[in-house]
Write an enzyme that holds these catalytic residues in place. Structure first.
Site, PDB file in Angstrom:
ATOM      1  N   HIS A 128       0.808  -1.223   0.000  1.00 14.43           N
ATOM      2  CA  HIS A 128       0.000   0.000   0.000  1.00 14.43           C
ATOM      3  C   HIS A 128       0.841   1.273   0.000  1.00 14.43           C
ATOM      4  CE1 HIS A 128      -3.528  -2.413   0.636  1.00 14.43           C
ATOM      5  NE2 HIS A 128      -3.148  -2.818   1.837  1.00 14.43           N
ATOM      6  N   GLY A 184      -1.847   2.308   4.930  1.00 12.98           N
ATOM      7  CA  GLY A 184      -2.241   0.942   5.254  1.00 12.98           C
ATOM      8  C   GLY A 184      -1.181   0.119   5.950  1.00 12.98           C
ATOM      9  N   ASP A 196      -3.271 -11.021  -1.275  1.00 14.25           N
ATOM     10  CA  ASP A 196      -3.634 -10.445   0.011  1.00 14.25           C
ATOM     11  C   ASP A 196      -5.140 -10.169   0.032  1.00 14.25           C
ATOM     12  OD1 ASP A 196      -1.892  -8.838   2.328  1.00 14.25           O
ATOM     13  OD2 ASP A 196      -3.857  -7.945   1.986  1.00 14.25           O
ATOM     14  N   HIS A 217      -6.482  -7.573   0.896  1.00 13.44           N
ATOM     15  CA  HIS A 217      -6.675  -6.165   0.554  1.00 13.44           C
ATOM     16  C   HIS A 217      -6.065  -5.878  -0.812  1.00 13.44           C
ATOM     17  CE1 HIS A 217      -6.840  -6.490   4.950  1.00 13.44           C
ATOM     18  NE2 HIS A 217      -7.709  -5.494   4.893  1.00 13.44           N
ATOM     19  N   ASP A 276      -3.794 -12.655   5.434  1.00 13.42           N
ATOM     20  CA  ASP A 276      -5.114 -12.221   5.892  1.00 13.42           C
ATOM     21  C   ASP A 276      -6.246 -12.806   5.060  1.00 13.42           C
ATOM     22  OD1 ASP A 276      -4.318 -10.710   3.724  1.00 13.42           O
ATOM     23  OD2 ASP A 276      -4.531  -8.772   4.717  1.00 13.42           O
ATOM     24  N   TYR A 288      -2.942 -11.058  10.433  1.00 15.91           N
ATOM     25  CA  TYR A 288      -3.094 -10.484  11.764  1.00 15.91           C
ATOM     26  C   TYR A 288      -3.472 -11.517  12.810  1.00 15.91           C
ATOM     27  CZ  TYR A 288      -2.931  -6.796   8.407  1.00 15.91           C
ATOM     28  OH  TYR A 288      -2.521  -6.011   7.362  1.00 15.91           O
TER      29      TYR A 288
END
Length: 387
Positions: free
Chosen positions: A140, A148, A176, A178, A259, A298
Site C-alpha cells: 500500500h 495501510g 492479500d 486487501h 489475511d 493479523y
C-alpha cells in the site's frame, strides 16, 4: 527434497533478518504481533534452512529508497524516527505518526530493511531461482506517504530491480485480502508490468473493482465474504494462470498476505493455507524468476503456519502431519489481543497444513471469472503486452 526447488536453475532462498524480533507498531495495533520471527523459528525448528538457503536482508540506503519514494518523504520518515516526534504538517503530508501508521522505535530501519530484502530477493531471482521474502509485501505504500501500515512499498522495489536488469515482462500477482493498490498505481503506465489482484470486496482500501483495469494492464478480482478454496481455484485456474500463459512473463512477483486465511481478524475470507500454497507454486512456475513476498496477516498462528509451510513447499520439503515438540512450543507461546482464547484452534498449535474446505462454488464467482476474462481480452486486442 528437490535440490533446486520447483525446478528453477538454482536452489531457492529465504531472505530474513533478526530486526523483526524487535517490538514494533506500539500497542493496540494489528501488526503488534509476532510474525516473521515465528516463521524463522519454526523453519529452524524443522531443520528447513540448509547451507546457503537463508540470506540476511540488507538495509536499503536512502539513495535506493529514492528510486521509488520522494526524497523528502524518505528524509521525513528518517528524521521522525530519529527524533521520536512528528510535526503536524509532516503527519498531514506524509501520514506518519497516525493510528494507522504509528511512529515507533526503529521504524525507519525496519521499513528500509524490508525494502532491502525485496531488492536482494529480485537480484537473486534473476539468477534463475525462487526467492521467499516473507517480510516483504508492503503493497500500500505510496511514493510520498505511508498507507495501510506500509511505510515503503517493497514490492515496487522488487519490480524495479527486475526492470533495471532488463526484464521486459513482469507479472505481479497479489493474493492479500486487501487490494494491491500501491503496486498497481505505481506501474499502471509501464507496458512491461501487468498486475492481478484477488482481494475481498468492500474491504479497505475500497479500490480494485472489477472494472478497474488501470491503464489497461490490471486485472482485479474482488471476491465476496466467505470466499473459499474451491472458489479460489476457479479464479486461479480460470483467470490467473491463463493470463500468465498469455503474458509469458520473464519474472513474477507474488504478494501472499496471510489475511486471506480463515481465522484472520481483518478479513472475512476463508481460504486454507494448502490452497494458497498450491496456487503460489503454480504462479511461481510461470516464469524463470520468481519473488514471493509476505503481506498482511493479523492472526499470529495462521501467519506462522502459512509462511513456514510455504517455504517448505517452495524448497521441496515434506510437510509433517504433526509438528515436533520444539515447533509446537513456538506456536503455543504466541499471543494476540485480536484473537480470544476460545477461538484458538488445536490445529493451529500442532500442525502446519490446514484441512481443505469443501464449500460449494457460488454462481457469482463463475460470473466474476467470465467477466474478468472478457475485460482482460481487451489487453490483448489493444496490444498492451510488452514485446
Amino acid at each position: 527434497m528437490h535440490p533446486r526447488g520447483l525446478n528453477k536453475k538454482l536452489p531457492p532462498v529465504f531472505v530474513g533478518h533478526e530486526i523483526y524480533r524487535r517490538a514494533a507498531y506500539g500497542s493496540h495495533h494489528p501488526l503488534a504481533i509476532p510474525r516473521l520471527e515465528s516463521v524463522m523459528d519454526l523453519c529452524r525448528a524443522l531443520g528447513w534452512f540448509a547451507d546457503g538457503e537463508f540470506v540476511t536482508s540488507p538495509r536499503a540506503s536512502e539513495e535506493e529508497l529514492s528510486w521509488f519514494h520522494a526524497p523528502e518523504y524518505v528524509s521525513a520518515l528518517r528524521r521522525a524516527a530519529q527524533s521520536g516526534q512528528v510535526a503536524p504538517e509532516v503527519r498531514r503530508r506524509h501520514a506518519i505518526g497516525t493510528m494507522e501508521n504509528p511512529l515507533f522505535s526503529g521504524v525507519f530501519e525496519r521499513a528500509a530493511t524490508s525494502v532491502g530484502g525485496s531488492i536482494r530477493a529480485a537480484e537473486l531471482a534473476i539468477e534463475g531461482r525462487i526467492v521467499f521474502h516473507p517480510a516483504g509485501g508492503t503493497h500500500h505504500g505510496r511514493p510520498d506517504r505511508a498507507s495501510g501500515f506500509c511505510y515503503f512499498n517493497d514490492p515496487a522495489f522488487a519490480i524495479l530491480v527486475l526492470l533495471r536488469n532488463g526484464v521486459q515482462r513482469v507479472l505481479y500477482v497479489d493474493l492479500d485480502a486487501h487490494h494491491g493498490d500501491g503496486v498497481q498505481d505505481a506501474f499502471e503506465n509501464d507496458p512491461r508490468v501487468h498486475t492481478i489482484s484477488i482481494h475481498e470486496r468492500g474491504r479497505w482500501p475500497y479500490t480494485g473493482d472489477l472494472s478497474d483495469t488501470g491503464a489497461g494492464r490490471a486485472c482485479n478480482l474482488p471476491v465476496p465474504a466467505r470466499f473459499n478454496d474451491r472458489e479460489f481455484k476457479v479464479l486461479v485456474d480460470g483467470v490467473v494462470l491463463p493470463l500468465a500463459r498469455r503474458i509469458a512473463p520473464q519474472a513474477v512477483v507474488v504478494t501472499c498476505g496471510a489475511d486471506a486465511l480463515a481465522g484472520d481478524p481483518l478479513s472475512s475470507m476463508t481460504l486454507t493455507n494448502v490452497a494458497l500454497w498450491s496456487a503460489i507454486e503454480r504462479v511461481a512456475l510461470a516464469a524463470p524468476a520468481a519473488v514471493v513476498l509476505g503481506g498482511g496477516g493479523y492472526n499470529p498462528w495462521t501467519v506462522a503456519r502459512y509462511w513456514t509451510g510455504l517455504w517448505g513447499r517452495l524448497s521441496g520439503r515434506i510437510i509433517p502431519h504433526s509438528l515436533p515438540h520444539d515447533a509446537r512450543a513456538i506456536l503455543a507461546g504466541l499471543r494476540c489481543d485480536l484473537i480470544d482464547d476460545e477461538e484458538i484452534r488445536e490445529a493451529w498449535l500442532t500442525t502446519l497444513a490446514d484441512a481443505p474446505n469443501a464449500e460449494p462454488v457460488r454462481p457469482e464467482i463463475e460470473n466474476l471469472r467470465d467477466l474478468a476474462l472478457a475485460l482482460a481480452e481487451d489487453w490483448f486486442r489493444a496490444g498492451r503486452i510488452a514485446a
